[in-house]
Every structure is written in C-alpha cells, then in structure tokens.
Write a protein that holds these residues in place. Structure first.
Motif, short mmCIF file in Angstrom:
data_model
loop_
_atom_site.label_atom_id
_atom_site.label_comp_id
_atom_site.label_asym_id
_atom_site.label_seq_id
_atom_site.Cartn_x
_atom_site.Cartn_y
_atom_site.Cartn_z
N THR A 281 5.24 -1.58 -0.08
CA THR A 281 5.72 -1.16 1.04
C THR A 281 5.07 0.12 1.13
O THR A 281 4.51 1.07 -0.01
N ALA A 283 4.25 2.93 3.78
CA ALA A 283 4.68 4.03 4.76
C ALA A 283 5.71 3.03 6.12
O ALA A 283 6.05 2.72 6.80
N GLY A 284 6.22 2.65 4.91
CA GLY A 284 7.72 1.12 5.29
C GLY A 284 7.46 0.35 6.39
O GLY A 284 7.49 -1.00 6.62
N ARG A 285 5.91 -0.57 5.82
CA ARG A 285 5.47 -1.84 6.13
C ARG A 285 5.03 -2.38 4.66
O ARG A 285 4.20 -1.93 3.95
N SER A 286 4.72 -3.74 4.83
CA SER A 286 4.85 -4.47 3.67
C SER A 286 2.96 -4.37 3.77
O SER A 286 2.29 -4.83 4.76
#
Length: 295
Positions: A281, A283-286
């Motif tokens: 992960t 910045a909150g994104r996969s």
C-alpha cells in the motif's frame, strides 16, 4: 474511478452523436450532482452546436458554438446511455464499479439532439459533475490550470520526466500519479507501466534523472511503457472493473492482459522470471509489482 483509457473510450462513443450535433433540448432532473448544475444550464445549451469533443486528463470537454465549453467529469459511477436516431433503445457507454441498470432515479440529465438522438447521464453516487466555462477562460480554470502534460502527447518525453523528477524524494508511484506532472494517469496503468519499464513503484523518482538533470535509461523505458500500456488499453476498450462497457455495450478487455494489477500471489508473466507478484500500500492505494524483475 475510471482512468484515462476508460474516459477516452467514453469520448469515442459519444463523439459519433455529439460532434457536429446541436442540442435541441436539455433536461436536468435535480439541482446538483457533486456540484450544482451551472446557472441556466439547460437554457445555455439549447441550440448550441458541438464543434468537437475532446478529453483532457479524465475530463470530457465539448467545445460549443456559443464560445463556451461543456466540461464533464464522470466521478466514480457516472456513465452515459446513448440512443442514436433510428435505434429502438439506448445502450450503455460507461459503467464503473456499480451496476444499477437504467433506474430513472439515477438518470440526472438528458440531452436531446436535433435530428434525433438522445444522451442520458446517470450517476448513482453523484460524484460526477458538469460545468459550463467560457472558452477564453478554460485554460485558466481551477480544474484545468494545474494539469500536467497528456501522457499520449508528444510533450511526454524522457527529458520532460527527468526535468520534473530531478532531486525528488517522492517514490515513482506517487510521482506518476501527480496530476500536475502527468495528467490522467491512475493506479491501474501506473502499476502496469512500471512493470513494463522494470521499475519498482517504491523507487525514488530521482532515478529518472542524472545528477545534471538529463534523462536516464529508466526515463526512456518508462515513457515508452506509459504510452504503450495506454494505447493498448484504449484499443481494448478499457478495463472492466465489475461493469465497465464500451460504446457498443461490450465489456472492456484490457484487464484480461494485466501483468501485475490485481495478480497478488501469482507468478510473474515476464519470460524467464520466477518472481511472485506482490501487493503493498502506497498513499492508501494498492501497488502491484514483481519483486524480482522490477528493480
């Protein structure tokens, strides 16, 4: 949220009915989407001819004969149904994430064209929006002025990436998803481009530039990979995330050729590589990548 290839697929589907066409009547069925509809929205569009329809980043922009531009953003769940003259029923050209059919309560704007033809905008979550902006003010508008270069344009070069990356401490994933640098790139296609270029998402963006600011071989490979993955995705009609569809109602097919996105735990597809795709992960994104052949 739809990414650049999906928005371009919608643009292609709309262009056949919109470009050169004239709005006969426009109806809004509520006062707002994400933002309120512009003042006198329907009145200002009625009688306007669409000179051309273009995409800028993830925006659709219809340039009008009235010296205004209709700017449209699909948000997370916005999509269009179009019904060309002579067609018995409308067909879908954009459906992202949520399939809700053609429930009237989600159909918020209807564009009727002179000579026949009808376009309906539906948006269950109402994160999309529409603006009317004077052409002379479009480039300076808050939604447009900070956008970076178009990734499929001649402006995206190794030298450009190097000039923006020199000395940066941010990672490559965050660098590429910064809309002020490259407009329209999103999570899926950044992961795929970095795989094609053999670069880990977490490497510092500064690897794209030499100490003197010249582009490195990494920058050259990355530019080629970005353009190739976007062109392939557009040719395939985008990626189906649950229910995305093309102008002819067929599901986008590019997700069938993902190299890393959504493939955590699967073998790397690069010939000769024995890596297993990982996900982390950022910045909150996969982020999906191969820890062996992406360095």
């Amino acid at each position: 949220m739809p990414e650049l290839p999906e928005v371009e697929t919608v643009r292609i589907g709309l262009a056949s009915l919109l470009e050169g066409g004239t709005f006969r009547r426009v109806t809004t069925r509520r006062a707002d989407l994400r933002f309120p509809f512009p003042e006198r929205f329907a009145e200002r569009l009625a009688g306007a001819r669409v000179l051309r329809l273009e995409r800028r980043a993830k925006y659709l922009i219809a340039h009008l004969s009235t010296d205004e531009a209709l700017v449209m953003h699909l948000g997370m769940t916005g999509r269009f149904h179009i019904q060309a003259p002579g067609e018995a029923k409308p067909h879908l050209i954009g459906d992202y994430e949520y399939s809700t059919g053609a429930a009237p309560k989600h159909e918020h704007a209807v564009f009727e064209m002179q000579g026949g033809g009808r376009i309906t905008y539906a948006d269950p979550r109402r994160f999309g929006y529409m603006l009317l902006v004077p052409e002379a003010e479009l480039a300076a508008h808050a939604m447009m002025r900070a956008l970076g270069v178009e990734p499929l344009s001649a402006e995206l070069t190794p030298a450009y990436l190097a000039s923006r990356a020199a000395g940066r401490r941010s990672d490559l994933k965050a660098f590429l998803m910064d809309q002020r640098i490259v407009a329209g790139l999103g999570n899926i296609y950044v992961c795929e481009a970095l795989f094609r270029a053999g670069l880990k998402p977490g490497r510092p963006a500064s690897v794209l530039a030499t100490p003197t600011g010249k582009p490195t071989a990494h920058a050259t490979r990355l530019v080629a990979a970005i353009k190739a993955v976007l062109e392939a995705a557009i040719a395939a009609g985008g990626s189906t995330l649950r229910d995305y569809r093309q102008a002819d109602g067929q599901a986008g097919a590019f997700q069938e050729t993902f190299c890393v996105y959504g493939r955590e735990g699967e073998p790397c597809v690069r010939p000769g590589c024995r890596g297993i795709v990982r996900r982390n992960t950022q910045a909150g994104r996969s982020s999906f990548f191969c820890p062996v052949c992406q360095r």
